[in-house]
Write an enzyme that holds these catalytic residues in place. Structure first.
Site, short mmCIF file in Angstrom:
data_model
loop_
_atom_site.label_atom_id
_atom_site.label_comp_id
_atom_site.label_asym_id
_atom_site.label_seq_id
_atom_site.Cartn_x
_atom_site.Cartn_y
_atom_site.Cartn_z
N ASP A 119 0.87 -1.25 0.00
CA ASP A 119 -0.07 0.03 0.02
C ASP A 119 0.87 1.06 -0.07
OD1 ASP A 119 -2.40 1.53 0.21
OD2 ASP A 119 -1.93 1.83 2.48
N ASP B 125 -0.18 5.00 1.27
CA ASP B 125 -0.49 5.93 2.10
C ASP B 125 -0.67 5.10 3.57
OD1 ASP B 125 -0.83 8.57 0.91
OD2 ASP B 125 -2.72 7.57 -0.15
N ASP C 212 -1.27 -0.91 5.98
CA ASP C 212 -1.58 -0.42 7.27
C ASP C 212 -3.04 -0.30 7.75
OD1 ASP C 212 -2.30 1.60 5.29
OD2 ASP C 212 -2.65 2.90 7.00
#
Length: 257
Positions: free
Chosen positions: A11, A13, A207
């Site tokens: 990922d 961000d 995240d």
């Protein structure tokens, strides 16, 4: 015996960057993948920007990722509809990332009798465009959305995102969209195909438990949750599934490449 990790999906961000700044170890991790010529893709549910835009934004934070290494929910959506209905017609609510991907996939943008209404992210959702989408869906257009994220980040706080606007349209039409982006494993499998990777030897870094880890797990990948973004270590216990490993940041994964 667990097979060696040969390919990586990560990922963006909350893993590589946060509000335009590189997170600890991110530049070094990508540099290590490049040095060893490991196949990888950087994934994002953000459909606003093109891969070229995102490559430039990452470069500004000190992370060198070529545009062909970036896989967005907009690209995944364009690939999906082009496979489902080649050369189709779509009414699109979104930005350049989505419209460019659809044009490149051979789609025609129209507000007259489209095959699909495709909803992406934009910072300028308009009442008139949402109203048009509702009417087209009620008239029979198929409803697709790039991703289910209800909010997006900004320096001032959360902003309503694709999932929230999709819920509004669903309430007005009684029709739920097909979400292409994470946690749909369709997006993961398409990313694997791009780099000719196999799920048994690929890992996903994210995240968020509800998008990154879930998508990776459902696609059969090993999953690494890093704690530099949305999910805390305490949050992990709230979910009925677990990542393969939890790490403080991507810096702790450099030696796994």
């Amino acid at each position: 015996m667990t097979e060696e990790i040969k390919s990586w999906l990560t990922d963006m961000d909350g893993v590589l960057v946060h509000e335009g700044y590189a997170l600890p170890g991110a530049a070094e991790f990508i540099a290590r993948l490049t040095e060893l010529d490991r196949p990888y893709q950087v994934l994002t549910n953000n459909s606003i920007f093109t891969p070229r835009d995102l490559s430039a934004r990452l470069a500004a934070s000190g992370i060198k990722v070529p545009e062909e290494r970036i896989w967005t929910s907009a690209l995944a959506t364009a690939t999906f509809v082009a496979q489902q209905m080649p050369g189709g017609r779509a009414y699109v609510i979104g930005e350049a990332g989505l419209t460019t991907a659809l044009y490149q996939a051979g789609y025609i943008m129209t507000d007259v009798d489209p095959d699909y209404v495709i909803l992406g992210e934009t910072r300028t959702y308009s009442f008139s465009s949402i109203t048009r989408a509702i009417r087209l869906i009620r008239d029979g257009a198929r409803f697709i959305a790039t991703n289910p994220d209800p909010t997006g980040p900004s320096t001032e706080g959360p902003l309503p995102a694709t999932g929230a606007v999709a819920a509004l349209i669903t309430k007005a039409t009684g029709r739920s969209p097909y979400f292409v982006g994470k946690p749909n494993p369709v997006m993961i499998r398409a990313a694997l195909n791009r780099i000719e990777a196999h799920s048994e030897t690929t890992a996903m870094i994210g995240d968020r438990m509800d998008t990154d880890v879930l998508a990776g797990m459902e696609a059969g990948l090993r999953t690494f949750l890093v704690l530099t973004g949305s999910t805390t270590e305490a949050d992990v216990e709230k979910y009925p599934f677990r990542p393969t490993e939890v790490r403080p940041s991507i810096a702790e994964l450099i030696d796994r490449v």
